[in-house]
Write a protein that holds these residues in place. Structure first.
Motif, PDB file in Angstrom:
ATOM      1  N   LEU A  23       8.197  -1.282  -6.461  1.00 37.12           N
ATOM      2  CA  LEU A  23       7.156  -1.708  -5.775  1.00 37.12           C
ATOM      3  C   LEU A  23       6.692  -3.103  -6.424  1.00 37.12           C
ATOM      4  O   LEU A  23       6.030  -3.785  -5.636  1.00 37.12           O
ATOM      5  CB  LEU A  23       5.970  -0.585  -5.995  1.00 37.12           C
ATOM      6  CG  LEU A  23       6.289   0.598  -5.625  1.00 37.12           C
ATOM      7  CD1 LEU A  23       5.222   1.749  -6.041  1.00 37.12           C
ATOM      8  CD2 LEU A  23       6.014   0.580  -3.926  1.00 37.12           C
ATOM      9  N   ILE A  32       2.805   3.023 -10.767  1.00 37.04           N
ATOM     10  CA  ILE A  32       2.831   3.326  -9.171  1.00 37.04           C
ATOM     11  C   ILE A  32       1.537   3.650  -8.542  1.00 37.04           C
ATOM     12  O   ILE A  32       1.369   3.267  -7.453  1.00 37.04           O
ATOM     13  CB  ILE A  32       3.642   4.725  -8.993  1.00 37.04           C
ATOM     14  CG1 ILE A  32       5.206   4.411  -9.376  1.00 37.04           C
ATOM     15  CG2 ILE A  32       3.691   5.100  -7.664  1.00 37.04           C
ATOM     16  CD1 ILE A  32       6.071   5.608  -9.625  1.00 37.04           C
ATOM     17  N   TYR A  60      -0.742   0.856  -6.400  1.00 34.83           N
ATOM     18  CA  TYR A  60      -0.573   0.610  -5.022  1.00 34.83           C
ATOM     19  C   TYR A  60      -1.152   1.483  -4.186  1.00 34.83           C
ATOM     20  O   TYR A  60      -1.292   1.403  -3.059  1.00 34.83           O
ATOM     21  CB  TYR A  60       0.913   0.688  -5.091  1.00 34.83           C
ATOM     22  CG  TYR A  60       1.340  -0.516  -5.645  1.00 34.83           C
ATOM     23  CD1 TYR A  60       1.229  -1.859  -5.272  1.00 34.83           C
ATOM     24  CD2 TYR A  60       2.350  -0.543  -6.999  1.00 34.83           C
ATOM     25  CE1 TYR A  60       1.747  -3.250  -5.993  1.00 34.83           C
ATOM     26  CE2 TYR A  60       2.905  -1.628  -7.376  1.00 34.83           C
ATOM     27  CZ  TYR A  60       2.604  -2.784  -7.144  1.00 34.83           C
ATOM     28  OH  TYR A  60       3.190  -3.959  -7.859  1.00 34.83           O
ATOM     29  N   MET A  61      -1.708   2.664  -4.617  1.00 40.38           N
ATOM     30  CA  MET A  61      -2.084   4.045  -3.710  1.00 40.38           C
ATOM     31  C   MET A  61      -3.285   3.418  -2.768  1.00 40.38           C
ATOM     32  O   MET A  61      -4.052   2.781  -3.286  1.00 40.38           O
ATOM     33  CB  MET A  61      -2.582   5.045  -4.488  1.00 40.38           C
ATOM     34  CG  MET A  61      -1.760   6.362  -4.454  1.00 40.38           C
ATOM     35  SD  MET A  61      -2.313   7.679  -5.225  1.00 40.38           S
ATOM     36  CE  MET A  61      -3.714   8.282  -4.610  1.00 40.38           C
ATOM     37  N   ILE A  78       4.131   2.085   2.549  1.00 39.77           N
ATOM     38  CA  ILE A  78       5.029   3.176   2.184  1.00 39.77           C
ATOM     39  C   ILE A  78       4.606   4.472   2.102  1.00 39.77           C
ATOM     40  O   ILE A  78       3.518   4.761   1.359  1.00 39.77           O
ATOM     41  CB  ILE A  78       5.813   2.649   0.780  1.00 39.77           C
ATOM     42  CG1 ILE A  78       6.346   1.274   1.247  1.00 39.77           C
ATOM     43  CG2 ILE A  78       7.104   3.798   0.730  1.00 39.77           C
ATOM     44  CD1 ILE A  78       6.997   0.711  -0.271  1.00 39.77           C
ATOM     45  N   SER A  79       5.062   5.467   2.636  1.00 39.00           N
ATOM     46  CA  SER A  79       4.552   6.923   2.374  1.00 39.00           C
ATOM     47  C   SER A  79       5.858   7.373   1.694  1.00 39.00           C
ATOM     48  O   SER A  79       6.936   7.193   1.791  1.00 39.00           O
ATOM     49  CB  SER A  79       4.527   7.667   3.872  1.00 39.00           C
ATOM     50  OG  SER A  79       5.611   8.011   4.558  1.00 39.00           O
ATOM     51  N   MET A 116       0.554   8.559  -0.805  1.00 38.99           N
ATOM     52  CA  MET A 116       1.295   9.615  -1.701  1.00 38.99           C
ATOM     53  C   MET A 116       0.689  10.828  -1.219  1.00 38.99           C
ATOM     54  O   MET A 116      -0.730  10.874  -1.003  1.00 38.99           O
ATOM     55  CB  MET A 116       1.203   9.218  -2.986  1.00 38.99           C
ATOM     56  CG  MET A 116       2.054   8.117  -3.447  1.00 38.99           C
ATOM     57  SD  MET A 116       2.314   8.131  -5.172  1.00 38.99           S
ATOM     58  CE  MET A 116       0.644   7.754  -5.642  1.00 38.99           C
ATOM     59  N   LYS A 122       1.013  -1.034   0.001  1.00 42.28           N
ATOM     60  CA  LYS A 122      -0.099   0.164   0.028  1.00 42.28           C
ATOM     61  C   LYS A 122       0.939   1.170  -0.047  1.00 42.28           C
ATOM     62  O   LYS A 122       1.885   1.006   0.742  1.00 42.28           O
ATOM     63  CB  LYS A 122      -0.960  -0.018   1.205  1.00 42.28           C
ATOM     64  CG  LYS A 122      -1.792  -1.195   1.153  1.00 42.28           C
ATOM     65  CD  LYS A 122      -2.868  -0.933   2.611  1.00 42.28           C
ATOM     66  CE  LYS A 122      -3.638  -2.053   2.694  1.00 42.28           C
ATOM     67  NZ  LYS A 122      -4.206  -2.282   3.947  1.00 42.28           N
ATOM     68  N   LEU A 123       0.522   2.225  -0.544  1.00 39.89           N
ATOM     69  CA  LEU A 123       1.220   3.418  -1.016  1.00 39.89           C
ATOM     70  C   LEU A 123       0.394   4.733  -0.428  1.00 39.89           C
ATOM     71  O   LEU A 123      -0.483   4.786  -1.033  1.00 39.89           O
ATOM     72  CB  LEU A 123       1.718   3.508  -2.616  1.00 39.89           C
ATOM     73  CG  LEU A 123       2.901   4.428  -2.788  1.00 39.89           C
ATOM     74  CD1 LEU A 123       4.074   4.116  -2.189  1.00 39.89           C
ATOM     75  CD2 LEU A 123       3.082   4.430  -4.238  1.00 39.89           C
TER      76      LEU A 123
END
Length: 137
Positions: free
Chosen positions: A103, A132, A135-136, A119-120, A6, A3-4
């Motif tokens: 990722l 990218i 994964y948000m 991940i932040s 952003m 999980k991202l």
């Protein structure tokens, strides 16, 4: 699962990550790890989570962080969650293609080893590609 989180600076990414760390500690039976550049979250995350100051390891590259993550796992098979705060402060290469490849590698590692990664990263979500963005959270 990867999980991202952003957003631009000041958008609340670290607060959201800390909330997720607290939730993971409360809900999971395994070990929770939080990686950050400097020990700024010492009093924000629960003591049950392992806080790792990545700045003392001079990580810098994608290959190094892959090895670092594999080493964490090989030293403790009970890890269920790994949180990484401010990814681009730990890995200085901001190339979106390499980040997307990392990722994808991390997602495969996550599925094989049954570890959830959050991940932040400080980046404008509107400027990244689908590799990218998928994964948000």
């Amino acid at each position: 699962m990867v999980k991202l989180i952003m957003g631009l600076k000041g958008s609340g990414k670290t607060k959201r990550l800390v909330d997720l760390v607290r939730e993971a500690v409360a809900m999971e039976n395994g070990d929770v790890v939080c990686i950050e550049k400097e020990k700024k979250l010492t009093f924000d995350i629960p003591y049950q989570a392992r806080l790792i100051e990545a700045g003392s390891y001079d990580i810098g590259s994608y290959e190094f962080i892959k090895g670092f993550i594999c080493g964490l796992h090989s030293g403790n098979y009970d890890i269920t969650h790994v949180f990484v705060d401010n990814f681009y402060k730990i890995v200085s290469n901001k190339d979106p293609v390499m980040f997307g490849e990392f990722l994808d590698w991390l997602n495969g590692f996550s599925e094989r080893e049954n570890i959830e990664f959050v991940i932040s990263v400080t980046v404008d979500p509107d400027t990244v590609g689908d590799a990218i963005r998928k994964y948000m959270i």
